[in-house]
Design a protein around this motif. Structure first.
Motif, PDB file in Angstrom:
ATOM      1  N   THR A  97       0.862  -1.170   0.000  1.00 40.54           N
ATOM      2  CA  THR A  97       0.000   0.000   0.000  1.00 40.54           C
ATOM      3  C   THR A  97       0.901   1.223   0.000  1.00 40.54           C
ATOM      4  O   THR A  97       1.662   1.441   0.948  1.00 40.54           O
ATOM      5  N   VAL A  98       0.858   1.992  -1.068  1.00 37.65           N
ATOM      6  CA  VAL A  98       1.694   3.183  -1.212  1.00 37.65           C
ATOM      7  C   VAL A  98       0.832   4.407  -0.949  1.00 37.65           C
ATOM      8  O   VAL A  98      -0.191   4.610  -1.609  1.00 37.65           O
ATOM      9  N   ILE A  99       1.236   5.222   0.020  1.00 35.72           N
ATOM     10  CA  ILE A  99       0.480   6.411   0.408  1.00 35.72           C
ATOM     11  C   ILE A  99       1.359   7.628   0.150  1.00 35.72           C
ATOM     12  O   ILE A  99       2.354   7.843   0.838  1.00 35.72           O
ATOM     13  N   ASP A 100       0.999   8.388  -0.850  1.00 33.00           N
ATOM     14  CA  ASP A 100       1.796   9.527  -1.314  1.00 33.00           C
ATOM     15  C   ASP A 100       1.156  10.810  -0.787  1.00 33.00           C
ATOM     16  O   ASP A 100       0.156  11.290  -1.330  1.00 33.00           O
ATOM     17  N   ILE A 101       1.734  11.374   0.274  1.00 33.47           N
ATOM     18  CA  ILE A 101       1.176  12.566   0.911  1.00 33.47           C
ATOM     19  C   ILE A 101       1.745  13.808   0.236  1.00 33.47           C
ATOM     20  O   ILE A 101       2.949  14.022   0.221  1.00 33.47           O
ATOM     21  N   GLY A 102       0.857  14.641  -0.309  1.00 33.74           N
ATOM     22  CA  GLY A 102       1.285  15.780  -1.106  1.00 33.74           C
ATOM     23  C   GLY A 102       1.680  15.333  -2.488  1.00 33.74           C
ATOM     24  O   GLY A 102       2.723  15.706  -3.017  1.00 33.74           O
ATOM     25  N   TYR A 122       0.323  -3.246  -6.811  1.00 38.13           N
ATOM     26  CA  TYR A 122       0.323  -2.534  -5.538  1.00 38.13           C
ATOM     27  C   TYR A 122      -0.882  -1.597  -5.512  1.00 38.13           C
ATOM     28  O   TYR A 122      -1.551  -1.372  -6.536  1.00 38.13           O
ATOM     29  N   ARG A 123      -1.163  -1.054  -4.350  1.00 45.99           N
ATOM     30  CA  ARG A 123      -2.214  -0.040  -4.220  1.00 45.99           C
ATOM     31  C   ARG A 123      -1.555   1.323  -4.026  1.00 45.99           C
ATOM     32  O   ARG A 123      -0.661   1.460  -3.188  1.00 45.99           O
ATOM     33  N   TYR A 124      -1.998   2.318  -4.773  1.00 42.89           N
ATOM     34  CA  TYR A 124      -1.460   3.671  -4.648  1.00 42.89           C
ATOM     35  C   TYR A 124      -2.582   4.615  -4.242  1.00 42.89           C
ATOM     36  O   TYR A 124      -3.625   4.678  -4.899  1.00 42.89           O
ATOM     37  N   PHE A 178       4.982   4.981   2.774  1.00 42.48           N
ATOM     38  CA  PHE A 178       4.622   6.398   2.693  1.00 42.48           C
ATOM     39  C   PHE A 178       5.667   7.122   1.852  1.00 42.48           C
ATOM     40  O   PHE A 178       6.863   6.843   1.953  1.00 42.48           O
ATOM     41  N   VAL A 179       5.208   8.056   1.036  1.00 41.52           N
ATOM     42  CA  VAL A 179       6.109   8.909   0.269  1.00 41.52           C
ATOM     43  C   VAL A 179       5.817  10.362   0.624  1.00 41.52           C
ATOM     44  O   VAL A 179       4.668  10.805   0.535  1.00 41.52           O
ATOM     45  N   LEU A 180       6.855  11.082   1.026  1.00 37.65           N
ATOM     46  CA  LEU A 180       6.758  12.509   1.300  1.00 37.65           C
ATOM     47  C   LEU A 180       7.828  13.199   0.460  1.00 37.65           C
ATOM     48  O   LEU A 180       9.011  13.150   0.796  1.00 37.65           O
TER      49      LEU A 180
END
Length: 277
Positions: A97-102, A122-124, A178-180
């Motif tokens: 699960t990839v969570i890209d904040i901003g 994967y889930r984005y 998580f990606v920031l």
């Protein structure tokens, strides 16, 4: 130099470069008839503007297009390098699960698709306060899907509020990433609230290990929030694995990039009722 694939170059040309350059307002080196300095200072505000408001005769979607035209290529290249450098084992992305904040206009999503390819599902989840950013990001993602550069099982969605995302049934051992990227370049970010959102989303996704990939400009003035972020993220159970400022070289210009990688271990014990809820 990042390993930018041909489909990514063609997507950028088709959906970003050509629409700007072929617009009747673009003449004498002025994208959509605007001075580049004005675009940076007003239309895109260093990437931190409210893109959902018109300005200077530009629609919200045109402001997003100008952001992608002037900023996105460099950021995609940096993230391609960051993914390959910090998460070199592509199997880590399988069922992640990839969570890209901003997320902006799917910047990290394009980089990830370039690195992972169509071999891993994967889930984005892209999160951006700007609806116009999410809308254009969804258009870019739809194009990636149309040219079969996603695995058939890859899921992509965009959201304006991370706290309102339903991640579905709590997962077991799959990793959360998580990606920031450039988020902390803005001094208006509330670090306490950001860490709270990360921990809340982490708990709602599942029980596996969590990785947080952080990138930012290496300029010292833009890294002021990092020590506080690092301290609070560490207090929330993450361990800083890598942190460095590196000279990044590509065809545009050399620039300093700040990378960091944090890891939170999987949950070792959980109530059966919670797992199957």
């Amino acid at each position: 130099m990042p390993n930018r694939k041909q489909w990514l170059e063609e997507l950028r040309t088709r959906m970003i470069v050509r629409p700007i350059q072929e617009d009747e307002r673009t003449r004498y080196g002025l994208p959509l008839g605007k001075e580049v300095s004005w675009i940076f200072n007003h239309a895109i505000g260093g990437g931190q503007a409210n893109f959902d408001e018109p300005i200077g005769g530009l629609t919200p979607q045109e402001r997003v297009m100008l952001y992608a035209y002037l900023n996105q290529k460099a950021h995609v290249d940096e993230l391609i390098h960051a993914f390959a450098k910090l998460v070199p084992d592509l199997e880590r992305f399988r069922n992640a699960t990839v969570i890209d904040i901003g997320c902006g206009p799917f910047t990290a999503g394009l980089a990830l698709a370039n690195v992972v390819g169509a071999g891993v599902a994967y889930r984005y989840f892209g999160i951006d306060h700007s609806a116009s950013m999410c809308e254009f990001g969804a258009r870019l993602a739809a194009r990636v899907e149309a040219i079969n550069e996603f695995h058939s099982g890859t899921e992509v969605s965009f959201h304006q509020n991370i706290d309102e995302i339903d991640f579905g049934r709590i997962r077991g051992g799959e990793i959360t990433i998580f990606v920031l990227s450039y988020l902390l370049a803005s001094t208006s970010i509330d670090v306490d609230e950001l860490v709270r959102q990360i921990k809340s989303a982490q708990k709602r996704v599942g029980l596996g290990a969590t990785v947080l990939l952080y990138t930012n400009t290496g300029r010292e003035s833009a890294r002021k929030l990092y020590p506080d972020f690092c301290s609070k993220l560490t207090a929330a159970g993450f361990v800083e694995q890598i942190e460095e400022v590196e000279l990044f070289k590509d065809s545009d210009k050399d620039r300093l990039i700040h990378y960091a990688l944090f890891v939170s271990p999987p949950v070792s014990k959980v109530k059966t009722a919670e797992f199957f809820a």
